[in-house]
Scaffold this motif. Structure first.
Motif, PDB file in Angstrom:
ATOM      1  N   ASP A 193       0.840  -1.193   0.000  1.00  0.00           N
ATOM      2  CA  ASP A 193       0.000   0.000   0.000  1.00  0.00           C
ATOM      3  C   ASP A 193       0.877   1.246   0.000  1.00  0.00           C
ATOM      4  OD1 ASP A 193       0.611  -0.298   2.763  1.00  0.00           O
ATOM      5  OD2 ASP A 193      -1.390  -1.006   3.211  1.00  0.00           O
ATOM      6  N   SER A 194       1.339   1.717   1.130  1.00  0.00           N
ATOM      7  CA  SER A 194       2.190   2.911   1.133  1.00  0.00           C
ATOM      8  C   SER A 194       3.532   2.644   0.463  1.00  0.00           C
ATOM      9  CB  SER A 194       2.418   3.414   2.559  1.00  0.00           C
ATOM     10  OG  SER A 194       3.312   2.556   3.256  1.00  0.00           O
ATOM     11  N   GLU A 225       6.162   1.614   2.189  1.00  0.00           N
ATOM     12  CA  GLU A 225       7.205   1.819   3.193  1.00  0.00           C
ATOM     13  C   GLU A 225       7.950   0.532   3.540  1.00  0.00           C
ATOM     14  OE1 GLU A 225       7.805   4.020   7.479  1.00  0.00           O
ATOM     15  OE2 GLU A 225       5.795   3.374   6.918  1.00  0.00           O
ATOM     16  N   ALA A 284      -2.502   4.465  -2.717  1.00  0.00           N
ATOM     17  CA  ALA A 284      -1.902   4.649  -1.388  1.00  0.00           C
ATOM     18  C   ALA A 284      -0.381   4.736  -1.442  1.00  0.00           C
ATOM     19  CB  ALA A 284      -2.310   3.500  -0.469  1.00  0.00           C
ATOM     20  N   ARG A 305       3.183   5.851  -1.455  1.00  0.00           N
ATOM     21  CA  ARG A 305       3.806   7.114  -1.069  1.00  0.00           C
ATOM     22  C   ARG A 305       5.311   7.138  -1.331  1.00  0.00           C
ATOM     23  NH1 ARG A 305       1.601   6.448   4.495  1.00  0.00           N
ATOM     24  NH2 ARG A 305       3.791   6.568   4.984  1.00  0.00           N
ATOM     25  N   ASN A 333      -8.383   1.934  -1.740  1.00  0.00           N
ATOM     26  CA  ASN A 333      -7.704   2.174  -0.463  1.00  0.00           C
ATOM     27  C   ASN A 333      -8.435   1.631   0.752  1.00  0.00           C
ATOM     28  OD1 ASN A 333      -5.519   3.353  -1.680  1.00  0.00           O
ATOM     29  ND2 ASN A 333      -6.353   5.421  -1.526  1.00  0.00           N
TER      30      ASN A 333
END
Length: 179
Positions: A107-108, A110, A138, A140, A154
């Motif tokens: 998703d992000s 990270e 989502a 990033r 999302n």
């Protein structure tokens, strides 16, 4: 519409098992072409990717395929904690090898950026990332996903390895939270 209850939340069916299996078949066929002659090391990200790893690796026909696992975490309840922790490390020597990270959900981005950076410090030939599910809206971080099965919105989802506070990982279908 099929619904389930986990802890204090209701979830409705989003994607059935058959559609998920067809997407995994498609990705496996592509990997078999792309990784021929590579002797790849697949790294499953626990806990969530266990179903994806199992379903996918049964279809991988590349000789010399190996599998290992790492465990990282950045979720707490329904949201990312924003803090990635390396919980269980990789013991294999990956220098000069093609590594394919298998993740249940990106998703992000990270966790994958963190893991990819950690792996690249060990001098692999290349690191590829495969996600069973991903949330393009989502993301990033600047992250390339080499193989993806199914894009999602999302919303929070459970099933097929994904959980809500420990429940729902065993479900063969994917469910989304009721609003």
């Amino acid at each position: 519409m099929k619904t389930i209850r986990l802890h204090d939340r209701d979830f409705r069916l989003l994607i059935g098992a058959e559609e998920i299996e067809q997407a995994i078949d498609r990705v496996a066929r592509q990997m078999n072409k792309d990784l021929a002659g590579e002797s790849p090391l697949f790294i499953g990200v626990l806990n969530g990717a266990f179903m994806f790893v199992s379903d996918l690796l049964k279809k991988i026909t590349v000789e010399g395929t190996e599998i290992s696992f790492v465990k990282i975490a950045s979720y707490d309840g329904l949201a990312s904690s924003g803090n990635v922790q390396n919980l269980i490390g990789l013991k294999e020597d990956i220098a000069g090898r093609t590594v394919v990270v298998l993740e249940d959900m990106v998703d992000s981005g990270e966790s994958m950026v963190y893991l990819k950076r950690m792996l690249e410090e060990r001098n692999p030939k290349q690191v590829k990332i495969a996600a069973m599910f991903y949330k393009p809206g989502a993301l990033r971080y600047d992250l390339t996903l080499d193989y993806t099965c199914i894009p999602l919105g999302n919303d929070f989802v459970v099933g097929r390895g994904l959980d809500y506070d420990g429940l729902g990982r065993n479900l063969p279908d994917l469910y989304t939270i009721e609003s």
